[in-house]
Design an enzyme around this catalytic site. Structure first.
Site, PDB file in Angstrom:
ATOM      1  N   LYS A   1       0.838  -1.196   0.000  1.00  0.00           N
ATOM      2  CA  LYS A   1       0.000   0.000   0.000  1.00  0.00           C
ATOM      3  C   LYS A   1       0.873   1.246   0.000  1.00  0.00           C
ATOM      4  O   LYS A   1       2.077   1.196   0.250  1.00  0.00           O
ATOM      5  CB  LYS A   1      -0.917  -0.012   1.223  1.00  0.00           C
ATOM      6  CG  LYS A   1      -0.181   0.020   2.556  1.00  0.00           C
ATOM      7  CD  LYS A   1      -1.144  -0.020   3.726  1.00  0.00           C
ATOM      8  CE  LYS A   1      -0.386   0.041   5.048  1.00  0.00           C
ATOM      9  NZ  LYS A   1      -1.295   0.096   6.203  1.00  0.00           N
TER      10      LYS A   1
ATOM     11  N   TYR B   1      15.802  30.664   6.558  1.00  0.00           N
ATOM     12  CA  TYR B   1      14.681  31.470   7.050  1.00  0.00           C
ATOM     13  C   TYR B   1      14.757  31.694   8.552  1.00  0.00           C
ATOM     14  O   TYR B   1      15.054  30.784   9.322  1.00  0.00           O
ATOM     15  CB  TYR B   1      13.350  30.777   6.725  1.00  0.00           C
ATOM     16  CG  TYR B   1      12.923  30.888   5.278  1.00  0.00           C
ATOM     17  CD1 TYR B   1      12.622  32.108   4.712  1.00  0.00           C
ATOM     18  CD2 TYR B   1      12.800  29.742   4.499  1.00  0.00           C
ATOM     19  CE1 TYR B   1      12.220  32.209   3.383  1.00  0.00           C
ATOM     20  CE2 TYR B   1      12.398  29.822   3.168  1.00  0.00           C
ATOM     21  CZ  TYR B   1      12.105  31.057   2.619  1.00  0.00           C
ATOM     22  OH  TYR B   1      11.715  31.150   1.311  1.00  0.00           O
TER      23      TYR B   1
END
Length: 365
Positions: A41, A261
């Site tokens: 999956k 940042y």
């Protein structure tokens, strides 16, 4: 050994060792007396469901689990003879699509059972299914009361062939957790309503809980991809994934200067800062800011500054790294479980977050 790149447009490379995936499956299969399936999956935990499933099939795997119908349909095209079960069942789907592709729904409600039974009537033949029983997870599964309803009225399963009755362990990675024994006991009790039907209990970690958890069908997923099914003990599985990125630029940064940042990291000395083209858009989590580690050759290099969407920065001051050399962000020396600890998540999320911008290379099949 460091790598240099002259491949234009390659921002990062994800190497996936299909031979290791197959070897991990064979190792698990050898320790389990019943059949060992392959859980593929979420695009085989982010590594590519089709190539992974084909490698598993070549190793001898015959049963596979997907989560969603679309996953299973795509898998069927690559594995025409395999048994493919869909964990999320038929709810919200046209059940005829399951039948057309020879897919087996894992049924978790009486309504789903009725829907699949109607499909069997429309097809004029018996259709296979798995039943998922609730033993403590409280997600998708037939509640205990509904199991009693089925036991009291066998006609509710007319037209259906129940191939496997399964449940899902909620704490298998913690052997001492009392939920393991509690779920095993409840599952054993519920199975009295399904005499002679094959059973499925163990996930990757469950396969290491002992013989009592070794039923007819094991469902390993994470262990196939190199994640440790026995946290706190050495990883018994082979590494599968290596993620490398070339250095795009190296900046000289003086004491007190910040990187990235918000200036959340400042240099304490004259430093060499390498920028690579991997960020949170690629599944390299923002939570790794100032905490992750990569490697240049065999030397660990710390991530410094904030992870941004497309870029991350590493302190390579103590190395001879140059632009064009490669840093290893995931690999045998620093695997998905280790990176997950730094990101305050688990290895499952690290692997399933791997983005589509990587150049993927498969080998070892």
């Amino acid at each position: 050994m460091s790598l240099a790149t002259n491949e234009p447009g390659v921002s990062a490379r994800l190497d996936i060792d299909l031979g290791a995936v197959a070897a991990n499956w064979r190792q698990l299969d050898a320790m389990h007396p019943g059949e060992t399936a392959g859980v593929v999956k979420a695009d085989a935990y982010g590594l590519g469901a089709v190539p992974v499933a084909q490698a598993l099939a070549a190793a001898g795997c015959r049963s596979f689990f997907a989560a969603h119908l679309a996953e299973a349909v795509a898998l069927r095209a690559a594995l025409p003879q395999a048994r493919i079960a869909v964990l999320n069942g038929v709810f919200g789907h046209d059940a005829a699509v399951f039948r057309a592709h020879g897919l087996i729904p894992v049924l978790s409600t009486l309504a789903e059972i009725a829907q699949w039974r109607a499909q069997a009537r429309a097809a004029g033949r018996v259709l296979p299914c798995f039943l998922h029983l609730e033993t403590g997870m409280n997600r998708l599964a037939l509640p205990v009361a509904d199991c009693a309803v089925l036991a009291a009225d066998p006609t509710l399963l007319e037209g259906l062939r129940v191939d496997v009755v399964m449940t899902h362990l909620l704490a298998a990675e913690v052997p001492e957790d009392a939920n393991n024994a509690r779920q095993l006991a409840l599952f054993s009790t519920l199975l009295r309503s399904f005499p002679g039907v094959k059973t499925s209990l163990a996930n990757s970690s469950g396969m290491f809980l002992g013989a009592a958890f070794h039923t007819d069908l094991a469902r390993p997923g994470a262990a196939l991809y190199g994640l440790n099914p026995t946290p706190g003990a050495p990883n018994p599985m082979r590494p599968v994934v290596t993620l490398r990125a070339p250095i795009l630029q190296i900046r000289e940064v003086g004491p007190g200067e910040s990187v990235g940042y918000n200036g959340v990291w400042r240099a304490a000395r004259n430093s060499r800062i390498a920028t690579v083209g991997v960020g949170y858009a690629d599944g390299y989590h923002r939570s790794l800011t100032n905490s992750a580690t990569a490697c240049f050759d065999d030397t660990p290099v710390p991530l410094v500054g904030r992870v941004s969407m497309d870029l991350s920065t590493f302190d390579v001051t103590d190395t001879q790294a140059r632009p064009g050399d490669w840093l290893t962000l995931l690999g045998p020396r620093h695997d998905a479980d280790a990176l997950a600890a730094q990101a305050q998540t688990n290895g499952y999320e690290i692997l399933t977050s791997l983005g589509q911008r990587y150049q993927r290379r498969y080998f070892g099949a």
